[in-house]
Design an enzyme around this catalytic site. Structure first.
Site, PDB file in Angstrom:
ATOM      1  N   ARG A 284      23.221 -11.131  84.137  1.00  9.66           N
ATOM      2  CA  ARG A 284      22.942 -10.078  83.145  1.00  9.66           C
ATOM      3  C   ARG A 284      21.581  -9.442  83.407  1.00  9.66           C
ATOM      4  O   ARG A 284      21.410  -8.231  83.269  1.00  9.66           O
ATOM      5  CB  ARG A 284      22.971 -10.655  81.719  1.00  9.66           C
TER       6      ARG A 284
ATOM      7  N   ARG B 291      19.661   4.771  77.587  1.00 10.76           N
ATOM      8  CA  ARG B 291      19.995   3.730  78.550  1.00 10.76           C
ATOM      9  C   ARG B 291      20.026   4.317  79.964  1.00 10.76           C
ATOM     10  O   ARG B 291      20.014   3.591  80.944  1.00 10.76           O
ATOM     11  CB  ARG B 291      21.371   3.162  78.185  1.00 10.76           C
TER      12      ARG B 291
ATOM     13  N   ARG C 176      19.341 -22.118  74.213  1.00 10.56           N
ATOM     14  CA  ARG C 176      19.906 -21.703  72.918  1.00 10.56           C
ATOM     15  C   ARG C 176      21.256 -22.383  72.670  1.00 10.56           C
ATOM     16  O   ARG C 176      22.091 -22.476  73.572  1.00 10.56           O
ATOM     17  CB  ARG C 176      20.075 -20.181  72.917  1.00 10.56           C
TER      18      ARG C 176
ATOM     19  N   LYS D 258      13.934  -7.859  72.043  1.00  8.18           N
ATOM     20  CA  LYS D 258      13.831  -6.424  71.787  1.00  8.18           C
ATOM     21  C   LYS D 258      14.355  -6.036  70.407  1.00  8.18           C
ATOM     22  O   LYS D 258      13.673  -5.332  69.648  1.00  8.18           O
ATOM     23  CB  LYS D 258      14.633  -5.710  72.878  1.00  8.18           C
TER      24      LYS D 258
ATOM     25  N   ARG E   1      26.762 -20.902  74.219  1.00  8.09           N
ATOM     26  CA  ARG E   1      27.623 -19.734  74.468  1.00  8.09           C
ATOM     27  C   ARG E   1      27.754 -19.550  75.972  1.00  8.09           C
ATOM     28  O   ARG E   1      26.789 -19.718  76.712  1.00  8.09           O
ATOM     29  CB  ARG E   1      26.980 -18.464  73.879  1.00  8.09           C
TER      30      ARG E   1
END
Ligand SMILES: [Zn+2]
Length: 214
Positions: free
Chosen positions: A165, A90, A127, A15, A154
């Site tokens: 999430r 949001r 990642r 995004k 991470r």
């Protein structure tokens, strides 16, 4: 006519990158809530000082304050030709406030970048970042291309954290997407494609949204 775009999408959908790209190609400001909060705090405006006080307690900035900060930002001259919003609204309350801020004839295009959960999990859990300098590694690289350091994952990118999430995002934004979905200026875009293909679909979606509004 001003081009006003709200980009929605789950974490890992690209995004921010897409919002940035669209804004750059059209010469519009990309307004992300993280950036404008930092700017407001640095500017020392009344709202900025209030936001700093909230953040220093470790809390999230509430709807009213966020709306005020976005309103201040949208009133600046560079946003009069249009803008790309990333991270705002949001909540439905924020979306209603945004409608009131834009009380004129230019349409507000809303693009929702949709990516299946499995694709995001695959993307984010692959990642790696450099454990020494923090650089995000090129996919498949064996070591950091900047400093040669060892690559690590991470904690935020671990599969269970990514799924959590995504569920939080879906729960928090379902009402917001429902709020926009029936508008002629709303479009869903398939985010599970190359960045170029997603960018092309966003451009087409905005063009269609503007035509749909006329
Ligand atoms: Zn490095």
């Amino acid at each position: 006519m001003a081009v006003r775009l709200v980009v929605l999408g789950p974490p890992g959908a690209g995004k921010g990158t897409q919002a940035e790209r669209f804004a750059r190609e059209r010469g519009l400001p990309k307004i992300s809530t993280g950036d404008i909060l930092r700017e407001a705090v640095q500017s020392g405006s009344e709202l900025g000082r209030a936001a700093r006080a909230v953040m220093e307690t470790g809390k999230l900035v509430g709807d009213d304050m966020m709306i005020g900060i976005v309103r201040e930002r949208l009133e600046r001259t560079d946003a009069q030709r249009g803008f790309v919003l990333d991270g705002f609204p949001r909540t439905v309350l924020q979306a209603r406030a945004l409608d009131r801020m834009l009380d004129d004839d230019s349409p507000l295009a809303v693009v929702d970048i949709e990516v299946p959960e499995e694709a995001i999990v695959r993307r984010l859990s692959a990642r790696r970042i450099c454990g020494s300098c923090g650089w995000t590694a090129v996919p498949g690289a064996a070591s950091c291309s900047r400093c040669g350091g060892e690559l690590v994952q991470r904690r935020d990118d671990a599969e269970d954290v990514v799924r959590e999430r995504l569920h939080v995002y879906a729960r928090d934004t379902q009402q917001l997407v429902d709020f926009y979905r029936d508008r002629p200026t709303f479009r869903s875009v398939d985010g599970d494609q190359s960045p170029d293909a997603v960018a092309a679909d966003i451009a087409a979606a905005v063009a269609a949204a503007v035509r749909g509004h006329e």
